[in-house]
Design an enzyme around this catalytic site. Structure first.
Site, short mmCIF file in Angstrom:
data_model
loop_
_atom_site.label_atom_id
_atom_site.label_comp_id
_atom_site.label_asym_id
_atom_site.label_seq_id
_atom_site.Cartn_x
_atom_site.Cartn_y
_atom_site.Cartn_z
N ASP A 1 0.83 -1.21 0.00
CA ASP A 1 0.00 0.00 0.00
C ASP A 1 0.86 1.26 0.00
OD1 ASP A 1 -2.31 1.48 0.04
OD2 ASP A 1 -2.69 1.23 2.17
N GLU B 1 2.24 4.98 -4.27
CA GLU B 1 2.22 5.89 -5.44
C GLU B 1 3.54 6.65 -5.55
OE1 GLU B 1 -0.13 5.62 -3.08
OE2 GLU B 1 -1.40 4.33 -4.32
N ASP C 1 -9.06 3.18 -2.40
CA ASP C 1 -9.98 3.68 -1.37
C ASP C 1 -11.26 4.24 -1.97
OD1 ASP C 1 -7.95 2.94 0.28
OD2 ASP C 1 -7.27 4.97 0.71
#
Lengths: 717, 717
Positions: B316, B319, B429
């Protein structure tokens, strides 16, 4: 609890000592206590209502809100909110519209007249439980009975009184943007409409026309001679519609501010000083619109602008929106100070960030100021939902005093039931999202149920960037909304009809022209709904009782004659529809027999490229129209075109009036009743007049059950 | 520009000196310069591509993105972004998937292998112009030709190589929440699944299992003996799946941090010091995943957890997400300081507020750190889209070294094409919005086109509060996604299947049981898609050429045998569908002949209350299934149930393997080929085996064109 009988349909149940909202116009007489067996009431510090929904029950209403026409599954908070991101989970938008219809085996309406916060949990927490909780113990609860959804709606609309009626020009196309900031921009815009041959009636002035965002001022640099400019534009065929904000700028020498302070017209803080919040002008005071003297004073300020020739207004920021207060700002800055040179852990970082993010519209701020009503201090939070309502009431009452019989365009962002008698609403700062076309559609009948007839969304979307296709599809819906306005935010892509390519402009021109051609129908149906206290937009379920019609959430009945099925999906070239009876699809852009296509009761996939607008004439109904013109004033009233889709008989009452005054209330209006009756292979046509209609000629197409034009009549009046 | 021929279908056009992304696996040979006549190339500092779209052209692809399956009308930005509000206007989500198919008269694929920011303006600015702009001048552009959409897709999938394959247990139902924070919570959850008799294979550990959010640590207060606990849960039938974040906490004594600094494995700032950003653990360094040594080092850290018995991970925040940096925070605090005791005008107020709102994921921060690749410093911004990809590659390579032939569950939030060979993705999300069920559906075939097969959304929605109905409808889609996980955020309503009422739980149990019963089909189709470099989810247009199928955006083909038409509207009790050919609706929850309903080619409205899942078996196709069990390991492989919808002939290749290793790559797997051929009024059934299938008995229903069960066969193997 005290029980009152309002009429055969309606009972009022009074709990405690409710604050007078003036939302209803009928008074009841006390009656023997009724045990209100339809609902379970929880009394105590907080009043609550519980109802167990049957599996098939539908909950209609709640006006301006998210989710479906059927509100089941949602959690809603009635508390007017300036939230510019209308995502699907938002519990509050700008209005507080506490009326629902519980569509069960024996349907009934429920209106909660309570000006504070209310939670509606409509099968959200438990799928079958409707639970309503008020933040207080004083409320009037009305139960409205009737033999069906339509009768319940009408009974409720009688209870709350006749809706606001705008001037006829307000049914024209209207162009807005934040902002056309000065004379030059406005005039260029007007000229562009002329140049591109696109009808338009009004151009909006957003906040930048004012001097430093001060209400009832004009920035003299941008508009050196405002009165003259208003007249100049008027001669070109355009009316200007300025915005009015709720907050009054604190500025020495600004007359309205100084008079308001002197006469104690502003809401006050804990220490009885005028309450300070910051909005567009920076620091402002909020007029105490619940105080009749303040209301009157503020309402009469509109004269400054009407004296310049202004005939329409939009009241904004009247939830009231608060960007920040000293309290919140100081607290956030304090948090920032404490954060300096600290190794912030993630919790303290988010606390810091949140302190700034949550500065606006903070609950603590709404709890920290007061109104004075009948000599008593009332905490704002308890009557929050009445603020925008009473600002608009102030304006309406002021305008009535300024020009007693003249109709003004007037609409508001915040609202509460009761305000519908004083003005319309627009549905606030939506987005250029396809999803918001559908949301727009779903709100329309719900708003009508709550009394609001003059309604419309920011067509094309306010925030974000639209594209030509989205604007076209949105216009194809807005063409039927009483308020048909294209509005967009600063920093977004331009979205006037000529801001895109040639082909798209041509498509938009035709949509707007259709709007003008349909004015005889749209205006007439609006006026009839207002005068008869009825609905203009209706969900199919309110007219058809089959199981499919109960569930259709993306088609609308508009007035009595037509059904629309707008497209709201990007790149779609058709859509599915449910026809609860045979209907005649009218292809407005075709000629002769090609215009009419018979569609039978049932499910259909209909093709609709960008140029097609799915419009259906109901069985045994008549659609009336004229032809388009440069603006409403320029419309030709001498010729009426009618399409009758006749199985056995149809009748329609065409309505018109001066469009400018309230004389229609004294019976001064025109009607033409058209009656068509099928007799064997022929049709009897009977025309009746009332008043002095300007119509000289009626062109009547009669279309039969097979979709054939069986008669083309020219009727001279 | 240099031109390369990759194969008969594919040409590569090289501009400048592109950064090696390793996203493709086929090398080409230089060829005579091709003038690339399908596109207009703009060269210069910024490379651009222009294409004029025909009126009917559809643009497919772009993987994880907003808007329709047809991307026309949208403006997209390829730049992996941690944006937790997926509103319809968002230009970037977590992935960068630069492949589109231009579905024109002569369709072709376009892949842009460029790791920096790319803008795709797909008819947004001008309705007919596709304009692509790269933030750089070095890129490989691939043109993929083929006789149709499916062939183009397959050619592209060959170019980018075989997709990641998870272990079979990862096809079971998986339960997640931020967070089940400790042993007690996890064990209670596991027991609840048993108590309520709901199958489940995995329970997720979100960030709170770690000690202060430090990667590869376990909070000993919450999990005193983690290894033992993992085994205990495993015995109960549940696998634990911990999260791994990209950022490594800066903390003296934390081994991974110290080793990373010492060995220069972290991204560096302008001064060549390890770059500092703040994420969950507070201040962190970002491992330089583009550096092979750093990648290897990080990948081997997973051993800490595999040694405890962990067999799956989700990567997670890669990015990488940045909550704030010192730069941004100081600037915001400075702005706060300057605001003290000032009468802020509205512009300075918004500047202040924005300084805090825009702290996260700030462009300036992404431009201020560097990777080291082959001894060269590369600014992160230029290769931003490779970060999550290479974190997951690190994990995959590490796990391969740790257990060379074992399959691990591994998926990521950020991604780039190429990463599909190393892991799956979840779509980040999302929200508990009905609109996100449809968005989820639309992304699935687009993600398959870009190589990502192991995919799924947070079922029920991550942010915000779901209700039982929304979760049920969402599960009815997710039941077909390879990753079927229910996940929700801290502070939201609990959304495990037993968090609602009894009736809803019963409905969810049946959906999950159906998932397990369909494992033979879902797993088999997945494996065939991976091995043959083909699609698992397909838009109708990829199989059917009629005009309607081209436009359907809310139905999906799943594998070769079935089409699904999920419901995604609140309170809907049915929906419209387009059937491009006769299909057999299979009502999974009915018995005997009641299960089958013949539906003819055409438009239909189908009823579907909450218990109904619209599943259609295609003509001349066979659906295979087993029966459900407590988890994947507990499934009975000895009996296979098949439904053949046979007009003239049908065949299906059932696939199975050990589900745990990569031996299938060496040809060690089982197949059963079922062939049915209609002969007059009879059916020839022919069975072929490969390998050593565990199936002992096949129960085969043959349903004919009228929807009648014409044969019920029991075939002993």
């Amino acid at each position: 609890m005290k029980t009152f009988k309002i009429n055969e349909n309606i009972k009022k149940y009074r709990f405690g000592n409710p604050f007078e909202t003036y939302s209803v116009v009928l008074e009841g007489i006390p009656m023997h206590q009724d045990d209100m067996d339809r609902l379970i009431i929880g009394e105590g510090d907080l009043l609550s209502i519980k109802y167990e929904m049957g599996k098939e029950d539908i909950i209609w209403g709640l006006g301006e809100n998210q989710r479906g026409m059927n509100k089941r599954g949602g959690l809603f908070e009635s508390y007017c909110a300036d939230d510019p991101r209308h995502t699907p989970d938002k519990k509050s938008l700008y209005g507080a519209h506490n009326f629902i219809i519980i569509d069960s085996q024996k349907p009934f309406g429920l209106y909660i007249d309570f000006p504070g916060k209310i939670i509606f949990d409509i099968g959200f927490t438990h799928k079958d439980i409707l639970q309503i909780e008020m933040e207080g113990k004083d409320a009037d609860i009305y139960i409205i009975e009737g033999s069906g959804l339509r009768e319940i709606s009408r009974a409720f609309l009688k209870l709350i009184g006749e809706s606001y009626v705008p001037p006829k020009w307000a049914f024209g196309y209207q162009q807005s943007r934040w902002s056309y900031p000065d004379e030059k921009a406005v005039e260029e815009l007007a000229d562009a409409f002329d140049q591109y041959d696109i009808p338009c009636d009004a151009i909006y002035l957003d906040i930048d026309y004012m001097e430093n965002f001060k209400d009832f001022t004009i920035d003299a640099d941008k508009f050196p001679n405002f009165k003259h400019f208003v007249q100049k534009l008027r001669k070109k065929g355009f009316r200007l519609v300025p915005i009015i904000d709720a907050g009054v700028k604190i500025e020495a020498g600004y007359e309205i501010y100084e008079e308001g302070v002197k006469k104690e017209y502003f809401c006050v803080d804990e220490e009885d000083n005028p309450f300070v919040a910051a909005v567009w002008p920076g620091r402002v005071h909020f007029p105490d619109f619940l105080n009749p003297a303040a209301r009157k004073w503020f309402g009469l300020q509109y004269k400054i602008l009407t004296d310049c020739g202004i005939e329409g207004f939009w009241n904004d920021m009247n939830e009231p929106a608060i960007f920040y207060t000293e309290r919140g700002l100081q607290q956030a800055l304090e948090q920032a100070k404490l954060s300096e040179n600290q190794n912030l852990d993630i919790y303290s970082f988010f606390a810091l960030k949140d302190a700034f993010i949550h500065l606006s519209n903070h609950p603590l701020d709404y709890q920290s100021f007061y109104h004075k009503v009948d000599g008593k201090r009332i905490n704002h939070h308890q009557v929050h939902n009445l603020y925008g309502y009473n600002m608009t009431k102030a304006a309406a009452e002021g305008l009535k005093e300024i020009a007693p019989h003249k109709r003004f365009l007037l609409f508001s962002r915040a609202s509460y039931i009761g305000m519908h008698r004083y003005g319309g609403i627009w549905t606030g700062d939506n987005h250029s999202w396809w999803e918001h076309i559908l949301l727009n559609l779903k709100m329309l009948p719900a708003l009508n149920l709550c009394g609001f007839l003059y309604i419309g969304a920011d067509t094309g979307g306010f925030s974000g960037d639209t594209n030509a296709q989205m604007l076209i599809r949105w216009m194809q819906l807005s063409l039927f909304t009483p308020l048909f306005r294209n509005h967009s935010a600063m920093g977004t892509r331009r979205q006037e009809p000529f801001a895109f390519d040639e082909e798209s402009m041509e498509t938009m021109r035709k949509i707007i022209q259709l709007r003008y051609a349909l004015i005889p129908y749209i205006y007439g149906e609006y006026m009839k709904a207002a005068r008869h206290k009825d609905l203009y937009f209706t969900a199919l379920a309110f007219e058809y009782e089959d199981e499919f019609s109960r569930r259709v959430e993306d088609q609308l009945l508009v007035g009595e004659s037509i059904m629309i099925a707008p497209l709201y999906q990007e790149n779609a070239i058709g859509r599915y529809i449910w026809l609860p009876e045979d209907m005649l699809q009218w292809h407005f852009d075709r000629q002769g027999a090609e215009q009419y296509e018979m569609k039978h009761r049932g499910h259909h996939y209909i093709e609709a490229d960008l140029k097609e607008i799915p419009i259906f004439i109901r069985k045994n109904k008549i659609l009336v129209m004229g032809s388009h013109g440069k603006n409403i004033d320029a419309l030709d009233h001498t010729q009426l075109r009618c399409i009758g889709f006749v199985e056995d008989q149809a009748s329609y009452c065409y309505y018109d009036d001066d469009g400018e005054t309230d004389e229609y209330k004294s019976g001064i209006y025109d009607e033409i009743r058209i009656n068509i009756k099928k007799k064997h292979d022929d049709y009897d046509i009977h025309i009746e007049k009332k008043g002095n209609p300007r119509v000289e000629k009626i062109l009547l197409d009669i279309v039969d059950q097979q979709g054939r034009i069986v008669e083309k009549n020219v009727i001279l009046m």
